[in-house]
Write a protein that holds these residues in place. Structure first.
Motif, PDB file in Angstrom:
ATOM      1  N   SER A 124       0.821  -1.218   0.000  1.00  0.00           N
ATOM      2  CA  SER A 124       0.000   0.000   0.000  1.00  0.00           C
ATOM      3  C   SER A 124       0.849   1.260   0.000  1.00  0.00           C
ATOM      4  CB  SER A 124      -0.940   0.005   1.218  1.00  0.00           C
ATOM      5  OG  SER A 124      -1.871  -1.043   1.129  1.00  0.00           O
ATOM      6  N   VAL A 125       1.911   1.250   0.783  1.00  0.00           N
ATOM      7  CA  VAL A 125       2.777   2.431   0.857  1.00  0.00           C
ATOM      8  C   VAL A 125       3.544   2.626  -0.453  1.00  0.00           C
ATOM      9  CG1 VAL A 125       4.825   3.399   1.995  1.00  0.00           C
ATOM     10  CG2 VAL A 125       2.975   2.440   3.370  1.00  0.00           C
ATOM     11  N   ILE A 126       4.113   1.559  -0.980  1.00  0.00           N
ATOM     12  CA  ILE A 126       4.919   1.684  -2.201  1.00  0.00           C
ATOM     13  C   ILE A 126       4.034   2.035  -3.405  1.00  0.00           C
ATOM     14  CG2 ILE A 126       6.404   0.449  -3.832  1.00  0.00           C
ATOM     15  CD1 ILE A 126       7.431  -1.148  -1.319  1.00  0.00           C
ATOM     16  N   GLY A 127       2.962   1.254  -3.602  1.00  0.00           N
ATOM     17  CA  GLY A 127       2.106   1.485  -4.766  1.00  0.00           C
ATOM     18  C   GLY A 127       1.120   2.615  -4.587  1.00  0.00           C
ATOM     19  N   GLY A 128       0.437   2.615  -3.448  1.00  0.00           N
ATOM     20  CA  GLY A 128      -0.637   3.573  -3.222  1.00  0.00           C
ATOM     21  C   GLY A 128      -0.179   4.960  -2.833  1.00  0.00           C
ATOM     22  N   ILE A 129       1.036   5.069  -2.334  1.00  0.00           N
ATOM     23  CA  ILE A 129       1.565   6.390  -1.977  1.00  0.00           C
ATOM     24  C   ILE A 129       2.733   6.744  -2.899  1.00  0.00           C
ATOM     25  CG2 ILE A 129       2.626   7.808  -0.176  1.00  0.00           C
ATOM     26  CD1 ILE A 129       1.164   6.069   1.912  1.00  0.00           C
ATOM     27  N   GLY A 130       3.779   5.917  -2.891  1.00  0.00           N
ATOM     28  CA  GLY A 130       4.985   6.232  -3.657  1.00  0.00           C
ATOM     29  C   GLY A 130       4.742   6.406  -5.144  1.00  0.00           C
ATOM     30  N   VAL A 131       4.070   5.439  -5.751  1.00  0.00           N
ATOM     31  CA  VAL A 131       3.826   5.510  -7.196  1.00  0.00           C
ATOM     32  C   VAL A 131       2.873   6.654  -7.539  1.00  0.00           C
ATOM     33  CG1 VAL A 131       2.795   4.279  -9.153  1.00  0.00           C
ATOM     34  CG2 VAL A 131       4.367   3.086  -7.614  1.00  0.00           C
ATOM     35  N   VAL A 132       1.828   6.802  -6.756  1.00  0.00           N
ATOM     36  CA  VAL A 132       0.860   7.871  -7.037  1.00  0.00           C
ATOM     37  C   VAL A 132       1.515   9.247  -6.896  1.00  0.00           C
ATOM     38  CG1 VAL A 132      -1.317   8.930  -6.284  1.00  0.00           C
ATOM     39  CG2 VAL A 132      -1.133   6.444  -6.449  1.00  0.00           C
ATOM     40  N   TYR A 133       2.321   9.435  -5.860  1.00  0.00           N
ATOM     41  CA  TYR A 133       3.048  10.704  -5.711  1.00  0.00           C
ATOM     42  C   TYR A 133       4.015  10.917  -6.875  1.00  0.00           C
ATOM     43  CZ  TYR A 133       1.746  11.485  -0.747  1.00  0.00           C
ATOM     44  OH  TYR A 133       1.089  11.732   0.435  1.00  0.00           O
ATOM     45  N   ALA A 134       4.706   9.843  -7.289  1.00  0.00           N
ATOM     46  CA  ALA A 134       5.679   9.958  -8.386  1.00  0.00           C
ATOM     47  C   ALA A 134       5.010  10.361  -9.690  1.00  0.00           C
ATOM     48  CB  ALA A 134       6.429   8.643  -8.558  1.00  0.00           C
ATOM     49  N   CYS A 135       3.765   9.999  -9.872  1.00  0.00           N
ATOM     50  CA  CYS A 135       3.022  10.403 -11.072  1.00  0.00           C
ATOM     51  C   CYS A 135       2.407  11.792 -10.904  1.00  0.00           C
ATOM     52  CB  CYS A 135       1.904   9.399 -11.365  1.00  0.00           C
ATOM     53  SG  CYS A 135       2.469   7.763 -11.821  1.00  0.00           S
ATOM     54  N   GLY A 136       1.911  12.087  -9.724  1.00  0.00           N
ATOM     55  CA  GLY A 136       1.176  13.327  -9.508  1.00  0.00           C
ATOM     56  C   GLY A 136       2.016  14.566  -9.310  1.00  0.00           C
ATOM     57  N   GLY A 161      -1.925  11.417   6.455  1.00  0.00           N
ATOM     58  CA  GLY A 161      -3.242  10.882   6.098  1.00  0.00           C
ATOM     59  C   GLY A 161      -3.143   9.664   5.197  1.00  0.00           C
ATOM     60  N   ASP A 162      -2.197   9.704   4.258  1.00  0.00           N
ATOM     61  CA  ASP A 162      -2.026   8.563   3.362  1.00  0.00           C
ATOM     62  C   ASP A 162      -1.495   7.340   4.100  1.00  0.00           C
ATOM     63  OD1 ASP A 162      -3.087   9.810   1.155  1.00  0.00           O
ATOM     64  OD2 ASP A 162      -1.150  10.469   0.368  1.00  0.00           O
ATOM     65  N   LEU A 163      -0.677   7.537   5.110  1.00  0.00           N
ATOM     66  CA  LEU A 163      -0.223   6.402   5.916  1.00  0.00           C
ATOM     67  C   LEU A 163      -1.378   5.798   6.712  1.00  0.00           C
ATOM     68  CD1 LEU A 163       3.257   7.736   7.088  1.00  0.00           C
ATOM     69  CD2 LEU A 163       2.808   5.843   5.480  1.00  0.00           C
ATOM     70  N   ILE A 164      -2.293   6.644   7.174  1.00  0.00           N
ATOM     71  CA  ILE A 164      -3.496   6.137   7.852  1.00  0.00           C
ATOM     72  C   ILE A 164      -4.351   5.349   6.860  1.00  0.00           C
ATOM     73  CG2 ILE A 164      -5.670   6.825   8.957  1.00  0.00           C
ATOM     74  CD1 ILE A 164      -4.040   9.174  10.229  1.00  0.00           C
ATOM     75  N   LYS A 165      -4.489   5.861   5.640  1.00  0.00           N
ATOM     76  CA  LYS A 165      -5.230   5.133   4.597  1.00  0.00           C
ATOM     77  C   LYS A 165      -4.584   3.783   4.326  1.00  0.00           C
ATOM     78  CE  LYS A 165      -6.548   9.383   2.207  1.00  0.00           C
ATOM     79  NZ  LYS A 165      -6.335  10.175   0.972  1.00  0.00           N
ATOM     80  N   ALA A 166      -3.251   3.736   4.293  1.00  0.00           N
ATOM     81  CA  ALA A 166      -2.545   2.471   4.070  1.00  0.00           C
ATOM     82  C   ALA A 166      -2.823   1.491   5.208  1.00  0.00           C
ATOM     83  CB  ALA A 166      -1.048   2.715   3.924  1.00  0.00           C
ATOM     84  N   ALA A 167      -2.887   1.987   6.433  1.00  0.00           N
ATOM     85  CA  ALA A 167      -3.193   1.118   7.577  1.00  0.00           C
ATOM     86  C   ALA A 167      -4.622   0.585   7.481  1.00  0.00           C
ATOM     87  CB  ALA A 167      -2.988   1.884   8.885  1.00  0.00           C
ATOM     88  N   ILE A 168      -5.561   1.437   7.094  1.00  0.00           N
ATOM     89  CA  ILE A 168      -6.955   1.008   6.932  1.00  0.00           C
ATOM     90  C   ILE A 168      -7.048  -0.041   5.818  1.00  0.00           C
ATOM     91  CG2 ILE A 168      -9.272   1.755   6.215  1.00  0.00           C
ATOM     92  CD1 ILE A 168      -8.595   4.467   7.619  1.00  0.00           C
ATOM     93  N   ALA A 169      -6.372   0.205   4.699  1.00  0.00           N
ATOM     94  CA  ALA A 169      -6.388  -0.753   3.587  1.00  0.00           C
ATOM     95  C   ALA A 169      -5.774  -2.079   4.009  1.00  0.00           C
ATOM     96  CB  ALA A 169      -5.646  -0.170   2.390  1.00  0.00           C
TER      97      ALA A 169
END
Length: 187
Positions: A124-136, A161-169
């Motif tokens: 979740s952190v690598i794909g859902g945060i790292g990749v999305v940030y790298a594109c955005g 907030g994104d780390l909290i989202k990763a924990a929820i996911a």
């Protein structure tokens, strides 16, 4: 692609649209709002896998391009995809794929619960945060003319907030893995 794959893809697109009903939070110092839809990247990748997760977001982008108000705040249309948030929106597709790809490799039946949770969280952190940030972030810099380093610093506000989202996911993915063992192997 099976009927089940199509149903799961459409289901997750619908889940992401429902996450868009939660109003976005706008910050004064960066033109990109905080939305719950970014958590769907992590959920889709971890729960239905790389291909179906990415397809669910590709379907969302098609709906947005058609002008349907399926994004947070009731937004939709080509102007949104070409606007300041476009890089993040397109990054959701890649992020869901990478999240699913990593989850498929890091999490297996028979692992201990902490190992499964760590795998889902890392994916979740690598794909859902790292990749999305790298594109955005480069997209925001290009569209607004803001230097990349300033966009990077401004984006740090999203990280807690994104780390909290990763924990929820992570918790949701683990619960689905245990509670719905009939879900076929992630495709």
């Amino acid at each position: 692609m099976t009927t089940r794959d199509l149903v799961l893809t459409a289901l997750f697109t619908a889940i992401v649209i429902v996450l868009g009903l939660i109003p976005p939070v706008t910050l004064a110092f960066i033109p990109v709002p905080i939305t719950a839809q970014s958590m769907g990247v992590m959920l889709a990748g971890c729960i239905i896998g790389a291909k179906r997760g990415a397809l669910s977001y590709a379907l969302l982008v098609v709906l947005v391009a058609m002008g349907l108000p399926v994004l947070a705040g009731g937004n939709g249309g080509l102007h949104v995809l070409m606007g300041v948030t476009g890089g993040y929106i397109f990054g959701w597709i890649i992020g869901a794929f990478v999240t699913g790809f990593l989850a498929e490799r890091l999490v297996r039946n028979g692992q201990s619960t902490p190992m499964q949770m760590a795998g889902f969280f890392a994916a979740s952190v690598i794909g859902g945060i790292g990749v999305v940030y790298a594109c955005g972030m480069p997209w925001v810099s290009m569209v607004t003319g803001t230097p990349f380093d300033k966009v990077l610093i401004g984006s740090l506000a999203f990280l807690p907030g994104d780390l909290i989202k990763a924990a929820i996911a992570t918790l949701a993915a683990r619960a689905v893995m245990v509670g719905y063992p009939l879900l076929p192997k992630r495709a």
